[in-house]
Design a protein around this motif. Structure first.
Motif, PDB file in Angstrom:
ATOM      1  N   LEU A  93       0.819  -1.207   0.000  1.00 24.63           N
ATOM      2  CA  LEU A  93       0.000   0.000   0.000  1.00 24.63           C
ATOM      3  C   LEU A  93       0.860   1.266   0.000  1.00 24.63           C
ATOM      4  CD1 LEU A  93      -2.757  -1.152   2.503  1.00 24.63           C
ATOM      5  CD2 LEU A  93      -3.043  -0.746   0.054  1.00 24.63           C
ATOM      6  N   ALA A  94       1.994   1.204   0.686  1.00 22.96           N
ATOM      7  CA  ALA A  94       2.906   2.349   0.673  1.00 22.96           C
ATOM      8  C   ALA A  94       3.440   2.602  -0.730  1.00 22.96           C
ATOM      9  CB  ALA A  94       4.063   2.102   1.644  1.00 22.96           C
ATOM     10  N   LEU A  95       3.690   1.559  -1.486  1.00 20.25           N
ATOM     11  CA  LEU A  95       4.157   1.710  -2.865  1.00 20.25           C
ATOM     12  C   LEU A  95       3.031   2.148  -3.799  1.00 20.25           C
ATOM     13  CD1 LEU A  95       6.407  -1.481  -3.123  1.00 20.25           C
ATOM     14  CD2 LEU A  95       7.164   0.890  -2.881  1.00 20.25           C
ATOM     15  N   LEU A  96       1.787   1.798  -3.446  1.00 23.40           N
ATOM     16  CA  LEU A  96       0.646   2.128  -4.296  1.00 23.40           C
ATOM     17  C   LEU A  96       0.418   3.634  -4.400  1.00 23.40           C
ATOM     18  CD1 LEU A  96      -1.815   1.171  -5.941  1.00 23.40           C
ATOM     19  CD2 LEU A  96      -3.092   1.035  -3.783  1.00 23.40           C
ATOM     20  N   VAL A  97       0.675   4.373  -3.325  1.00 26.04           N
ATOM     21  CA  VAL A  97       0.378   5.811  -3.329  1.00 26.04           C
ATOM     22  C   VAL A  97       1.201   6.561  -4.377  1.00 26.04           C
ATOM     23  CG1 VAL A  97       0.455   7.923  -1.964  1.00 26.04           C
ATOM     24  CG2 VAL A  97      -0.444   5.827  -0.951  1.00 26.04           C
ATOM     25  N   PRO A  98       2.553   6.505  -4.343  1.00 21.11           N
ATOM     26  CA  PRO A  98       3.292   7.225  -5.386  1.00 21.11           C
ATOM     27  C   PRO A  98       3.042   6.658  -6.777  1.00 21.11           C
ATOM     28  CG  PRO A  98       4.778   5.859  -4.078  1.00 21.11           C
ATOM     29  CD  PRO A  98       3.463   5.851  -3.380  1.00 21.11           C
ATOM     30  N   THR A  99       2.818   5.349  -6.865  1.00 22.86           N
ATOM     31  CA  THR A  99       2.529   4.754  -8.170  1.00 22.86           C
ATOM     32  C   THR A  99       1.259   5.334  -8.768  1.00 22.86           C
ATOM     33  OG1 THR A  99       3.588   2.692  -7.483  1.00 22.86           O
ATOM     34  CG2 THR A  99       2.130   2.578  -9.383  1.00 22.86           C
ATOM     35  N   THR A 100       0.246   5.553  -7.927  1.00 22.93           N
ATOM     36  CA  THR A 100      -1.011   6.132  -8.403  1.00 22.93           C
ATOM     37  C   THR A 100      -0.823   7.580  -8.837  1.00 22.93           C
ATOM     38  OG1 THR A 100      -2.299   4.691  -6.955  1.00 22.93           O
ATOM     39  CG2 THR A 100      -3.380   6.686  -7.743  1.00 22.93           C
ATOM     40  N   LEU A 101      -0.147   8.374  -8.017  1.00 21.03           N
ATOM     41  CA  LEU A 101       0.029   9.789  -8.337  1.00 21.03           C
ATOM     42  C   LEU A 101       0.810   9.971  -9.641  1.00 21.03           C
ATOM     43  CD1 LEU A 101       0.837  11.180  -4.770  1.00 21.03           C
ATOM     44  CD2 LEU A 101      -1.325  11.301  -6.016  1.00 21.03           C
ATOM     45  N   ILE A 102       1.791   9.113  -9.862  1.00 20.89           N
ATOM     46  CA  ILE A 102       2.580   9.205 -11.092  1.00 20.89           C
ATOM     47  C   ILE A 102       1.846   8.556 -12.265  1.00 20.89           C
ATOM     48  CG2 ILE A 102       4.735   8.490 -12.202  1.00 20.89           C
ATOM     49  CD1 ILE A 102       6.014   8.586  -9.384  1.00 20.89           C
ATOM     50  N   GLY A 103       1.261   7.391 -12.013  1.00 22.60           N
ATOM     51  CA  GLY A 103       0.637   6.627 -13.081  1.00 22.60           C
ATOM     52  C   GLY A 103      -0.574   7.287 -13.692  1.00 22.60           C
ATOM     53  N   THR A 104      -1.402   7.956 -12.886  1.00 15.78           N
ATOM     54  CA  THR A 104      -2.592   8.596 -13.432  1.00 15.78           C
ATOM     55  C   THR A 104      -2.220   9.763 -14.346  1.00 15.78           C
ATOM     56  OG1 THR A 104      -2.753   9.869 -11.371  1.00 15.78           O
ATOM     57  CG2 THR A 104      -4.169   7.944 -11.595  1.00 15.78           C
ATOM     58  N   ARG A 105      -1.146  10.446 -14.037  1.00 15.18           N
ATOM     59  CA  ARG A 105      -0.678  11.518 -14.927  1.00 15.18           C
ATOM     60  C   ARG A 105      -0.103  10.947 -16.221  1.00 15.18           C
ATOM     61  NH1 ARG A 105      -0.734  16.552 -12.958  1.00 15.18           N
ATOM     62  NH2 ARG A 105      -0.874  16.841 -10.704  1.00 15.18           N
ATOM     63  N   ALA A 106       0.373   9.718 -16.148  1.00 14.57           N
ATOM     64  CA  ALA A 106       0.931   9.083 -17.345  1.00 14.57           C
ATOM     65  C   ALA A 106      -0.141   8.379 -18.178  1.00 14.57           C
ATOM     66  CB  ALA A 106       2.014   8.084 -16.937  1.00 14.57           C
ATOM     67  N   GLY A 107      -1.415   8.454 -17.732  1.00 18.40           N
ATOM     68  CA  GLY A 107      -2.518   7.931 -18.533  1.00 18.40           C
ATOM     69  C   GLY A 107      -2.874   6.478 -18.300  1.00 18.40           C
ATOM     70  N   PHE A 108      -2.605   5.956 -17.085  1.00 16.39           N
ATOM     71  CA  PHE A 108      -2.926   4.562 -16.813  1.00 16.39           C
ATOM     72  C   PHE A 108      -4.391   4.356 -16.402  1.00 16.39           C
ATOM     73  CE2 PHE A 108       1.685   4.478 -16.441  1.00 16.39           C
ATOM     74  CZ  PHE A 108       1.974   3.365 -17.214  1.00 16.39           C
ATOM     75  N   GLY A 109      -5.111   5.452 -16.126  1.00 14.91           N
ATOM     76  CA  GLY A 109      -6.550   5.383 -16.018  1.00 14.91           C
ATOM     77  C   GLY A 109      -7.132   4.761 -14.760  1.00 14.91           C
ATOM     78  N   LYS A 110      -8.368   4.291 -14.922  1.00 19.27           N
ATOM     79  CA  LYS A 110      -9.186   3.908 -13.784  1.00 19.27           C
ATOM     80  C   LYS A 110      -8.636   2.717 -13.012  1.00 19.27           C
ATOM     81  CE  LYS A 110     -13.560   5.598 -15.702  1.00 19.27           C
ATOM     82  NZ  LYS A 110     -14.952   5.245 -16.045  1.00 19.27           N
ATOM     83  N   TRP A 111      -8.029   1.784 -13.692  1.00 17.48           N
ATOM     84  CA  TRP A 111      -7.603   0.551 -12.997  1.00 17.48           C
ATOM     85  C   TRP A 111      -6.588   0.854 -11.902  1.00 17.48           C
ATOM     86  CZ3 TRP A 111      -2.584  -1.138 -12.754  1.00 17.48           C
ATOM     87  CH2 TRP A 111      -1.679  -0.551 -13.644  1.00 17.48           C
ATOM     88  N   LEU A 112      -5.861   1.952 -12.059  1.00 24.46           N
ATOM     89  CA  LEU A 112      -4.901   2.339 -11.039  1.00 24.46           C
ATOM     90  C   LEU A 112      -5.473   3.409 -10.111  1.00 24.46           C
ATOM     91  CD1 LEU A 112      -2.019   2.018  -9.961  1.00 24.46           C
ATOM     92  CD2 LEU A 112      -1.293   3.751 -11.624  1.00 24.46           C
ATOM     93  N   ALA A 113      -6.292   4.316 -10.664  1.00 22.23           N
ATOM     94  CA  ALA A 113      -6.809   5.445  -9.887  1.00 22.23           C
ATOM     95  C   ALA A 113      -7.750   4.995  -8.772  1.00 22.23           C
ATOM     96  CB  ALA A 113      -7.516   6.433 -10.814  1.00 22.23           C
ATOM     97  N   TRP A 114      -8.624   4.051  -9.063  1.00 22.24           N
ATOM     98  CA  TRP A 114      -9.608   3.662  -8.052  1.00 22.24           C
ATOM     99  C   TRP A 114      -8.970   3.103  -6.781  1.00 22.24           C
ATOM    100  CZ3 TRP A 114     -14.247   5.074  -6.994  1.00 22.24           C
ATOM    101  CH2 TRP A 114     -15.096   5.529  -8.002  1.00 22.24           C
ATOM    102  N   PRO A 115      -8.167   2.028  -6.861  1.00 26.79           N
ATOM    103  CA  PRO A 115      -7.589   1.512  -5.612  1.00 26.79           C
ATOM    104  C   PRO A 115      -6.625   2.495  -4.972  1.00 26.79           C
ATOM    105  CG  PRO A 115      -6.619   0.397  -7.508  1.00 26.79           C
ATOM    106  CD  PRO A 115      -7.769   1.201  -8.030  1.00 26.79           C
ATOM    107  N   GLY A 116      -5.830   3.189  -5.784  1.00 26.57           N
ATOM    108  CA  GLY A 116      -4.834   4.102  -5.221  1.00 26.57           C
ATOM    109  C   GLY A 116      -5.450   5.269  -4.488  1.00 26.57           C
ATOM    110  N   TYR A 117      -6.429   5.910  -5.093  1.00 28.92           N
ATOM    111  CA  TYR A 117      -7.035   7.085  -4.466  1.00 28.92           C
ATOM    112  C   TYR A 117      -7.940   6.705  -3.292  1.00 28.92           C
ATOM    113  CZ  TYR A 117      -5.242  10.273  -8.017  1.00 28.92           C
ATOM    114  OH  TYR A 117      -4.427  11.024  -8.810  1.00 28.92           O
ATOM    115  N   LEU A 118      -8.603   5.550  -3.389  1.00 26.03           N
ATOM    116  CA  LEU A 118      -9.410   5.107  -2.247  1.00 26.03           C
ATOM    117  C   LEU A 118      -8.522   4.805  -1.041  1.00 26.03           C
ATOM    118  CD1 LEU A 118     -12.177   2.844  -3.834  1.00 26.03           C
ATOM    119  CD2 LEU A 118     -12.471   5.051  -2.692  1.00 26.03           C
ATOM    120  N   TRP A 119      -7.373   4.166  -1.281  1.00 30.59           N
ATOM    121  CA  TRP A 119      -6.463   3.922  -0.166  1.00 30.59           C
ATOM    122  C   TRP A 119      -5.934   5.246   0.399  1.00 30.59           C
ATOM    123  CZ3 TRP A 119      -5.129   1.694   3.886  1.00 30.59           C
ATOM    124  CH2 TRP A 119      -3.890   1.915   4.473  1.00 30.59           C
ATOM    125  N   LEU A 120      -5.698   6.221  -0.458  1.00 26.95           N
ATOM    126  CA  LEU A 120      -5.219   7.524   0.014  1.00 26.95           C
ATOM    127  C   LEU A 120      -6.218   8.136   0.999  1.00 26.95           C
ATOM    128  CD1 LEU A 120      -2.701   9.284  -0.593  1.00 26.95           C
ATOM    129  CD2 LEU A 120      -4.114  10.558  -2.204  1.00 26.95           C
TER     130      LEU A 120
END
Length: 456
Positions: free
Chosen positions: A31-58
């Motif tokens: 989960l600690a790795l998920l947070v920066p991965t989400t913040l970086i990945g969503t800007r890179a266009g990885f979309g909902k599959w990463l945004a939902w779990p990452g932002y909900l955990w945030l």
């Protein structure tokens, strides 16, 4: 550091060493790795599959942190009480053990020897002595015996009964002395588990409520504001103010449609979209923005940049917004009958050479006319104050989005939500109709604001 604290309170403290603790530790690391991965990945266009779990955990992480931090003082008090009680219990147990030993679980033996010229006893001889042993007490080894020997003396001896002859009490005394400390450990473990369960359930409940609020339709906030210079012919002029729509990976066309429907339902004279429309480029979000073309307003719809436009290709969005029939105001001012409407670029544009220019927007206007300024950040009012602005409409704060985060927003922006004054300028801040990051709103529901301007 936040995840280390959460691991301590949710994994290490309530779980004994073993498989459960190892699994919990692995989950916290992921989960600690998920947070920066989400913040970086969503800007890179990885979309909902990463945004939902990452932002909900945030969001869940934020509320776990808040709740566990609030429990620290009660936890400290409870631990001090447990420690004090554990220290007092061994003394009382020791006293009880001593009492039991004195009353009948110990024994003594006495040996007596008698010497005489002519002896009597179990055996006799010319110059002999007799020795008699007498045991006194309740121990199992007490008894009596006699023996004879030459030239022996007489004596008395007293000794303890061997431990094996005292029964089971003394053999178990060490384990009894440790029992209060063991009970203290169990109490602290129970306390840690209770706190972890409470924090987890409460944080999950708050986050769930926040998701429902954020994904629901925006609410109307209505307010009437007097403008001293407003002509009587324009009394009742209605502004629909919306900000922070934040089209992005977790929103779609329906999100924009609901906002446009609500705006159209209030029959506004002027629609003000005060920044942070998008979190992505036109190629990704052009379809989601398309319903803006349906906005209806008697004197038009207008737009100023927010800081997020400068992360999303602001130049192409200016062209796209204009194509949809919403006019960008880029450090400029319009005369709408007896009212001036001005707009300035966001402060975030300074880094790319597209910052606000208050002199250009307000410097040469007729001070006898009322002016409403569109500026994304409430903070801009400090620069607008010297120009005699009658009202500034802003967004940016999201109303704090997730209470108690609003308390931190107050440190940066002079007004967080609703109407306030900044250096004498009335500033109205709308909560925004969308969300950024976690799809969660607590204490700051999504909003479209309706401002009726009145002649005093």
């Amino acid at each position: 550091m936040i995840h280390l604290y959460l691991w301590k309170r949710l994994v290490r403290d309530p779980l004994r060493k073993g498989l459960a603790r190892r699994l919990g530790t692995a989950a916290v690391v992921l989960l600690a790795l998920l947070v920066p991965t989400t913040l970086i990945g969503t800007r890179a266009g990885f979309g909902k599959w990463l945004a939902w779990p990452g932002y909900l955990w945030l969001a869940l992480m934020f509320y776990l942190l808040v709740i566990l931090a609030a429990l620290e003082i009660p936890r400290l008090i409870a631990n001090l009480w447990i420690r004090a009680r554990s220290r007092s219990e061994p003394d009382s147990n020791s006293a009880a053990n001593v009492g039991a030993s004195a009353s009948g679980d110990s024994g003594a033996s006495v040996g007596v020897g008698v010497k005489g010229d002519s002896g009597a006893g179990a055996g006799a001889s010319g110059d002999s002595s007799a020795s008699v042993g007498v045991g006194v007490g309740s121990g199992a080894s007490s008894g009596a015996g006699a023996s004879a020997g030459a030239d022996s003396g007489a004596g008395v001896s007293v000794g303890d009964v061997a431990p094996s002859s005292r029964g089971g009490s003394d053999a178990s005394a060490p384990s009894e002395a440790l029992m209060p400390e063991a009970r203290g450990v169990e109490r602290r473990l129970l306390l840690a588990r209770g706190a972890a369960i409470f924090a987890g359930l409460t944080a999950a409940g708050i986050t769930g409520y926040g998701v429902k609020t954020a994904l629901g339709g925006p609410r109307l906030d209505r307010v009437q504001l007097p403008l001293a210079k407003l002509p009587r012919a324009m009394d009742g002029t209605r502004l629909a103010v919306v900000s922070d729509i934040h089209l992005g990976p977790l929103t779609g066309v329906r999100h924009t449609e609901r906002i446009v429907e609500l705006i159209n339902s209030v029959n506004a004279d002027i629609v003000c979209i005060v920044g942070d429309l998008v979190d992505g480029n036109v190629a990704e979000l052009g379809k989601a923005a398309a319903p803006l073309a349906g906005i209806q307003a008697r004197r038009g719809a207008y737009f100023v940049t927010g800081n997020h436009e400068y992360y999303s290709g602001f130049q192409e969005w200016m062209a796209e917004v204009a194509r949809l029939g919403v006019r960008p105001l880029r450090n400029e001012r319009l005369e709408l009958d007896g009212l001036d409407l001005a707009g300035v670029n966001d402060l975030g544009g300074v880094e790319v050479g597209d910052g606000p220019d208050f002199e250009r927007a307000l410097g040469d206007r007729d001070p006898a006319r009322p002016v409403v300024l569109m500026a994304h950040q409430p903070l801009a009012a400090r620069d607008a104050a010297p120009y005699g602005v009658d009202l500034q409409v802003s967004g940016h704060t999201h109303g704090g989005q997730m209470a108690p985060f609003n308390l931190l927003v107050k440190l940066e922006q002079p007004v967080v939500s609703g109407l306030g004054k900044v250096d004498g300028v009335p500033v109205y801040v709308t909560n925004g109709a969308g969300f950024w990051g976690p799809p969660v709103r607590v204490g700051a529901p999504p909003q479209v604001s309706v401002i009726d301007l009145r002649t005093p």
